[in-house]
Scaffold this active site. Structure first.
Site, mmCIF file in Angstrom:
data_model
loop_
_atom_site.group_PDB
_atom_site.id
_atom_site.type_symbol
_atom_site.label_atom_id
_atom_site.label_comp_id
_atom_site.label_asym_id
_atom_site.label_seq_id
_atom_site.Cartn_x
_atom_site.Cartn_y
_atom_site.Cartn_z
ATOM 1 N N ASN A 10 0.879 -1.171 0.000
ATOM 2 C CA ASN A 10 0.000 0.000 0.000
ATOM 3 C C ASN A 10 0.912 1.216 0.000
ATOM 4 O O ASN A 10 1.479 1.571 1.025
ATOM 5 C CB ASN A 10 -0.875 -0.030 1.266
ATOM 6 C CG ASN A 10 -1.689 1.251 1.435
ATOM 7 O OD1 ASN A 10 -1.794 2.047 0.508
ATOM 8 N ND2 ASN A 10 -2.250 1.441 2.624
ATOM 9 N N LYS A 12 0.113 4.251 -0.372
ATOM 10 C CA LYS A 12 -0.528 5.474 0.147
ATOM 11 C C LYS A 12 -0.262 6.629 -0.827
ATOM 12 O O LYS A 12 -0.245 6.398 -2.032
ATOM 13 C CB LYS A 12 -0.043 5.760 1.572
ATOM 14 C CG LYS A 12 -0.130 4.504 2.457
ATOM 15 C CD LYS A 12 0.051 4.772 3.903
ATOM 16 C CE LYS A 12 -0.075 3.461 4.674
ATOM 17 N NZ LYS A 12 -0.062 3.633 6.104
ATOM 18 N N HIS A 92 -9.518 1.663 4.628
ATOM 19 C CA HIS A 92 -8.262 1.776 5.377
ATOM 20 C C HIS A 92 -8.479 2.726 6.555
ATOM 21 O O HIS A 92 -9.269 3.678 6.451
ATOM 22 C CB HIS A 92 -7.166 2.300 4.440
ATOM 23 C CG HIS A 92 -5.807 2.257 5.068
ATOM 24 N ND1 HIS A 92 -5.375 3.223 5.932
ATOM 25 C CD2 HIS A 92 -4.815 1.342 4.977
ATOM 26 C CE1 HIS A 92 -4.145 2.903 6.348
ATOM 27 N NE2 HIS A 92 -3.792 1.768 5.781
ATOM 28 N N GLU A 94 -6.878 5.120 7.581
ATOM 29 C CA GLU A 94 -6.663 6.545 7.241
ATOM 30 C C GLU A 94 -7.891 7.119 6.552
ATOM 31 O O GLU A 94 -8.220 8.295 6.722
ATOM 32 C CB GLU A 94 -5.393 6.687 6.376
ATOM 33 C CG GLU A 94 -4.142 6.451 7.215
ATOM 34 C CD GLU A 94 -2.963 5.858 6.463
ATOM 35 O OE1 GLU A 94 -2.935 5.902 5.217
ATOM 36 O OE2 GLU A 94 -2.047 5.327 7.133
ATOM 37 N N GLU A 164 -5.552 -4.589 10.546
ATOM 38 C CA GLU A 164 -4.492 -3.610 10.777
ATOM 39 C C GLU A 164 -4.769 -2.871 12.082
ATOM 40 O O GLU A 164 -5.562 -1.911 12.094
ATOM 41 C CB GLU A 164 -4.446 -2.599 9.630
ATOM 42 C CG GLU A 164 -4.191 -3.224 8.274
ATOM 43 C CD GLU A 164 -3.605 -2.216 7.288
ATOM 44 O OE1 GLU A 164 -2.509 -2.471 6.796
ATOM 45 O OE2 GLU A 164 -4.230 -1.181 7.040
ATOM 46 N N GLY A 170 2.451 2.472 10.627
ATOM 47 C CA GLY A 170 3.417 3.547 10.443
ATOM 48 C C GLY A 170 4.142 3.951 11.711
ATOM 49 O O GLY A 170 4.841 4.965 11.739
ATOM 50 N N SER A 202 3.255 -1.992 10.217
ATOM 51 C CA SER A 202 4.711 -2.080 10.420
ATOM 52 C C SER A 202 5.276 -3.465 10.105
ATOM 53 O O SER A 202 6.257 -3.881 10.729
ATOM 54 C CB SER A 202 5.106 -1.629 11.821
ATOM 55 O OG SER A 202 4.730 -0.272 12.020
HETATM 56 P P1 PGA Z 1 2.780 0.389 7.526
HETATM 57 O O1 PGA Z 1 1.335 0.648 6.848
HETATM 58 O O2 PGA Z 1 3.286 -0.921 6.988
HETATM 59 O O3 PGA Z 1 3.618 1.551 7.070
HETATM 60 O O4 PGA Z 1 2.572 0.357 8.992
HETATM 61 C C1 PGA Z 1 0.434 -0.422 6.663
HETATM 62 C C2 PGA Z 1 -0.867 0.123 6.116
HETATM 63 O O5 PGA Z 1 -1.286 1.221 6.525
HETATM 64 O O6 PGA Z 1 -1.521 -0.529 5.272
#
Ligand code: PGA
Length: 243
Positions: A10, A12, A92, A94, A164, A170, A202
């Site tokens: 992903n 983003k 997601h 976000e 998640e 992140g 992560s």
């Molecule tokens: P990350 O993001 O691996 O940077 O923690 C995962 C995601 O938001 O899908």
């Protein structure tokens, strides 16, 4: 039959068309019939990814729940499938946090993705306060039920779930393999279908093996570590070694 791993990146809001070209010029993951590789890139980078992506599946990170109409700034599922996009991330954290997406939006978008012929990757997960309060399982069950009680068996099998935990996205803080397995096993117990369940938050080259070797972890949704071809390739390699 074993569920094939799905190793999904992903990106983003990272990597425009030029960076996408550079990524795929350096990306050459070995193939395995039980390991699928998917990269979910920004809309503007889809053409470059579709041309350069090789055997990787290419996905989007959002879609609108109507086919067309007066929705300024939005992109529909049928537009994406006509381009050759085969998957889409939905709900997601976000999108839920910054763009007001609710369980009701997630359901509408999941239905539209399925109708358009794409694999929906439905994201669920609790925030830190919910984990601390011990309500994380209830929160995730509400998010799962909002979608999966409304799908038939074929639709449920064609959908992918990404668990998640929001506190792990992140932040560099990963759920332990035991925490991931516990939630994945709970989700699996609520489903009648063979839906794949990815872990996200992560995941990186160092912790991928411990997470992917859990019995109910069917792959990963990887943010930061999917931006660099070598880091992402090494996670794909780990999945291949586990098969
Ligand atoms: P990350 O993001 O691996 O940077 O923690 C995962 C995601 O938001 O899908």
């Amino acid at each position: 039959m074993r569920r094939p791993y799905l190793i999904a990146g992903n990106w983003k809001m990272n990597h425009g068309p030029a960076e996408t070209e550079a990524f795929f010029a350096a990306f050459e993951a070995p193939r395995h019939p039980e390991v699928e590789v998917l990269l979910c890139v920004p809309y503007v980078s889809l053409p470059a990814a579709l041309v350069r992506g090789g055997y990787a599946r290419i996905g989007a990170q959002n879609l609108h729940f109507e086919n067309d109409g007066a929705f300024t700034g939005e992109i529909s599922g049928s537009m994406l499938t006509k381009m050759g996009v085969d998957s889409v991330i939905i709900g997601h954290s976000e999108r839920r946090q910054y763009f007001g997406e609710t369980d009701a939006h997630v359901l509408k978008k999941t239905r539209k993705a399925l109708e358009s012929g794409m694999t929906p990757i439905v994201c669920v997960g609790e925030v830190l306060a919910e984990r601390r309060a011990g309500t994380h399982v209830d929160v995730v069950k509400r998010q799962i039920d909002a979608v999966f009680t409304q799908l038939d068996a074929a639709q449920a099998s064609a959908t992918v779930i990404a668990y998640e935990p929001v506190w792990a996205i992140g932040t560099g803080e990963t759920a332990t393999p035991e925490q991931a397995q516990e939630m994945h096993a709970a989700i699996r117990s609520w489903l009648a279908s063979d839906t794949r369940i990815l872990y996200g938050g992560s995941m990186n080259a160092a912790n991928a093996e411990a997470l992917l070797s859990q019995p109910d972890v069917d792959g990963g949704l990887i943010g930061g570590a999917s931006l660099k071809p070598d880091l992402f390739m090494s996670i794909v390699q780990t999945a291949i070694q586990l098969r």
